[in-house]
Motif scaffolding. Structure first.
Motif, PDB file in Angstrom:
ATOM      1  N   LEU A 150       0.844  -1.189   0.000  1.00 52.63           N
ATOM      2  CA  LEU A 150       0.000   0.000   0.000  1.00 52.63           C
ATOM      3  C   LEU A 150       0.885   1.247   0.000  1.00 52.63           C
ATOM      4  O   LEU A 150       1.991   1.241   0.537  1.00 52.63           O
ATOM      5  N   ALA A 151       0.357   2.296  -0.598  1.00 58.60           N
ATOM      6  CA  ALA A 151       1.104   3.556  -0.646  1.00 58.60           C
ATOM      7  C   ALA A 151       0.126   4.712  -0.519  1.00 58.60           C
ATOM      8  O   ALA A 151      -1.005   4.653  -1.027  1.00 58.60           O
ATOM      9  N   GLN A 152       0.585   5.733   0.141  1.00 61.86           N
ATOM     10  CA  GLN A 152      -0.223   6.946   0.299  1.00 61.86           C
ATOM     11  C   GLN A 152       0.312   8.034  -0.613  1.00 61.86           C
ATOM     12  O   GLN A 152       1.515   8.316  -0.637  1.00 61.86           O
ATOM     13  N   ILE A 153      -0.573   8.666  -1.376  1.00 61.22           N
ATOM     14  CA  ILE A 153      -0.169   9.747  -2.289  1.00 61.22           C
ATOM     15  C   ILE A 153       0.086  11.002  -1.476  1.00 61.22           C
ATOM     16  O   ILE A 153      -0.816  11.502  -0.790  1.00 61.22           O
ATOM     17  N   GLU A 154       1.300  11.503  -1.547  1.00 60.35           N
ATOM     18  CA  GLU A 154       1.632  12.758  -0.879  1.00 60.35           C
ATOM     19  C   GLU A 154       1.298  13.951  -1.788  1.00 60.35           C
ATOM     20  O   GLU A 154       0.601  14.870  -1.367  1.00 60.35           O
ATOM     21  N   THR A 155       1.804  13.911  -3.005  1.00 60.48           N
ATOM     22  CA  THR A 155       1.503  14.951  -3.989  1.00 60.48           C
ATOM     23  C   THR A 155       1.442  14.294  -5.361  1.00 60.48           C
ATOM     24  O   THR A 155       2.003  13.218  -5.583  1.00 60.48           O
ATOM     25  N   THR A 193      -6.388  -6.669  -6.999  1.00 59.28           N
ATOM     26  CA  THR A 193      -7.299  -7.765  -6.641  1.00 59.28           C
ATOM     27  C   THR A 193      -8.298  -7.274  -5.593  1.00 59.28           C
ATOM     28  O   THR A 193      -8.052  -6.277  -4.891  1.00 59.28           O
ATOM     29  N   PRO A 194      -9.442  -7.938  -5.450  1.00 60.47           N
ATOM     30  CA  PRO A 194     -10.436  -7.496  -4.448  1.00 60.47           C
ATOM     31  C   PRO A 194      -9.856  -7.414  -3.040  1.00 60.47           C
ATOM     32  O   PRO A 194     -10.220  -6.508  -2.271  1.00 60.47           O
ATOM     33  N   GLU A 195      -8.921  -8.346  -2.711  1.00 59.57           N
ATOM     34  CA  GLU A 195      -8.338  -8.317  -1.362  1.00 59.57           C
ATOM     35  C   GLU A 195      -7.560  -7.026  -1.149  1.00 59.57           C
ATOM     36  O   GLU A 195      -7.730  -6.337  -0.127  1.00 59.57           O
ATOM     37  N   TRP A 196      -6.689  -6.673  -2.096  1.00 62.30           N
ATOM     38  CA  TRP A 196      -5.878  -5.464  -1.952  1.00 62.30           C
ATOM     39  C   TRP A 196      -6.741  -4.203  -2.097  1.00 62.30           C
ATOM     40  O   TRP A 196      -6.472  -3.192  -1.453  1.00 62.30           O
ATOM     41  N   GLU A 197      -7.768  -4.288  -2.908  1.00 61.97           N
ATOM     42  CA  GLU A 197      -8.638  -3.128  -3.038  1.00 61.97           C
ATOM     43  C   GLU A 197      -9.369  -2.851  -1.720  1.00 61.97           C
ATOM     44  O   GLU A 197      -9.526  -1.688  -1.323  1.00 61.97           O
ATOM     45  N   GLU A 198      -9.751  -3.928  -1.005  1.00 65.82           N
ATOM     46  CA  GLU A 198     -10.413  -3.765   0.290  1.00 65.82           C
ATOM     47  C   GLU A 198      -9.443  -3.230   1.330  1.00 65.82           C
ATOM     48  O   GLU A 198      -9.803  -2.368   2.144  1.00 65.82           O
ATOM     49  N   ARG A 199      -8.193  -3.695   1.304  1.00 61.69           N
ATOM     50  CA  ARG A 199      -7.189  -3.205   2.257  1.00 61.69           C
ATOM     51  C   ARG A 199      -6.911  -1.723   2.025  1.00 61.69           C
ATOM     52  O   ARG A 199      -6.741  -0.958   2.976  1.00 61.69           O
TER      53      ARG A 199
END
Length: 366
Positions: A81-86, A156-162
């Motif tokens: 997972l990654a969070q968009i900073e900019t 995948t649905p698993e990663w999309e849910e996470r």
């Protein structure tokens, strides 16, 4: 792979990188020098070598990297997972996809701490609203190249849910991961190899570029002698000229006689058709071999009388402001004729003298 916050990315000045830099610089320098030298000396094979060498090197470089790329492709990527900073659109507005530069915080599932990374990826314009600062996305990256991050557009649905329920903390700016640079050493050896290869090609063909056959003499019909500070003399089988430098004139004592002697040295006497004198230019036209045209010996001309004749023409023939003068010596009849012409704002005037320099006719300005 451990990431040290605040530490610069490592460099890759390995022996392989140095060898590749030397080879690349050598190929670039040799090919450029070969092409330029080939154009100068008009060598088609050398020009072809200069063009073909980079192409052959590029092909070999590509083939040599096939096994490495195959090994890298065989390693399955890691998902995280990654969070968009900019994010910032940097191009591609005219197409359906737009290039977007992302700055994200990646949170790996293994023992690697969260890190920041910047990358550019093309996103469809219709999907662009789904990406916003603070949003969490699913990314993939090779485990040995953390900087090659790519957003998984359809996880995948698993990663999309996470991703939908995840909350990530931003990694500090100093923890940005970048592709390791090759370092200054590689750049230095590449430049050095380029210069050495170019110099080697030039030295190899220096004889064709610079050497000249100094033993060869000019053709018998043309000889050139130049003096940048005094005069320039050009002699051929048909004519000869002497041009004086600044501050000198053929009216100076002895100047004209010396110039004529330099043009007729080594030639048979009695072969001049015309001798023309101006302030700083002397021209002698020689008779062609076998010609029956009237000719005379240039040494028999009364050059010592020329300054007085010019002065008389400038002062007694009605030219108030004389601008230029010219003396033409020829033998159109049985006797030698010296014609002095003076030109000014009042027109042109002339006087004619015989072979002894005595004035026999005057034509004032009209």
């Amino acid at each position: 792979m451990t990431i040290t916050q605040g530490a610069p990315p490592p460099t890759r000045s390995t022996p392989v990188a140095l060898a590749r830099g030397i080879l690349t610089g050598g190929v670039i320098g040799a090919s450029l020098a070969a092409f330029v030298v080939g154009c100068v000396i008009e060598s088609v094979p050398l020009c072809v070598t200069g063009v073909g060498l980079p192409a052959v090197y590029g092909l070999l470089f590509f083939l040599a990297g096939v096994p490495r790329r195959a090994r890298e492709a065989a390693i399955p990527p890691r998902t995280a997972l990654a969070q968009i900073e900019t994010l910032e659109a940097v191009g591609g507005e005219a197409t359906s996809d737009v290039a977007v530069r992302f700055d994200v915080t990646v949170a790996p599932d293994d023992d690697i701490p969260a890190y920041r990374v910047e990358f550019t990826q093309h996103i469809n314009l219709a999907d662009l609203p789904d990406y916003r600062p603070g949003g969490v996305v699913v990314v993939q990256y090779p485990p040995d190249r953390l900087w090659k991050v790519r957003i998984v557009k359809r996880p995948t649905p698993e990663w999309e849910e996470r991703a939908a329920g995840a909350r990530l903390d931003s990694a500090p700016g100093p923890a940005v991961v970048k592709e390791p640079s090759e370092g200054c050493a590689v750049g230095f050896v590449t430049l050095l190899a380029l210069l050495l290869a170019a110099a080697g090609v030039i030295l190899l063909f220096r004889a064709d570029l610079f050497d000249k056959d100094t033993s060869a003499q000019p053709p018998a019909s043309t000889q050139l002698s130049t003096s940048s500070t005094s005069s320039t003399t050009v002699v051929s089988s048909a004519a000869g000229t002497v041009s004086l430098g600044p501050g000198r004139s053929f009216l100076d004592k002895g100047e004209l006689r010396r110039a004529v002697d330099s043009l007729t040295k080594g030639k048979n006497t009695g072969q001049a058709l015309t001798v023309v004198v101006q302030d700083q230019l002397l021209s002698v036209v020689f008779a062609p071999t076998g010609s029956q045209a009237p000719r005379f010996d240039p040494a028999s001309v009364p050059y010592e009388r020329f300054p007085a004749l010019v002065e008389e023409a400038r002062s007694t023939l009605g030219i108030n402001s004389p601008q230029s003068w010219q003396i033409i010596t020829e033998r159109l009849t049985s006797s030698l004729t010296v014609l002095v012409r003076v030109t000014g704002f009042d027109g042109t005037a002339s006087l004619e003298a015989n072979g002894k320099g005595e004035v026999v006719r005057r034509t004032p300005a009209r």
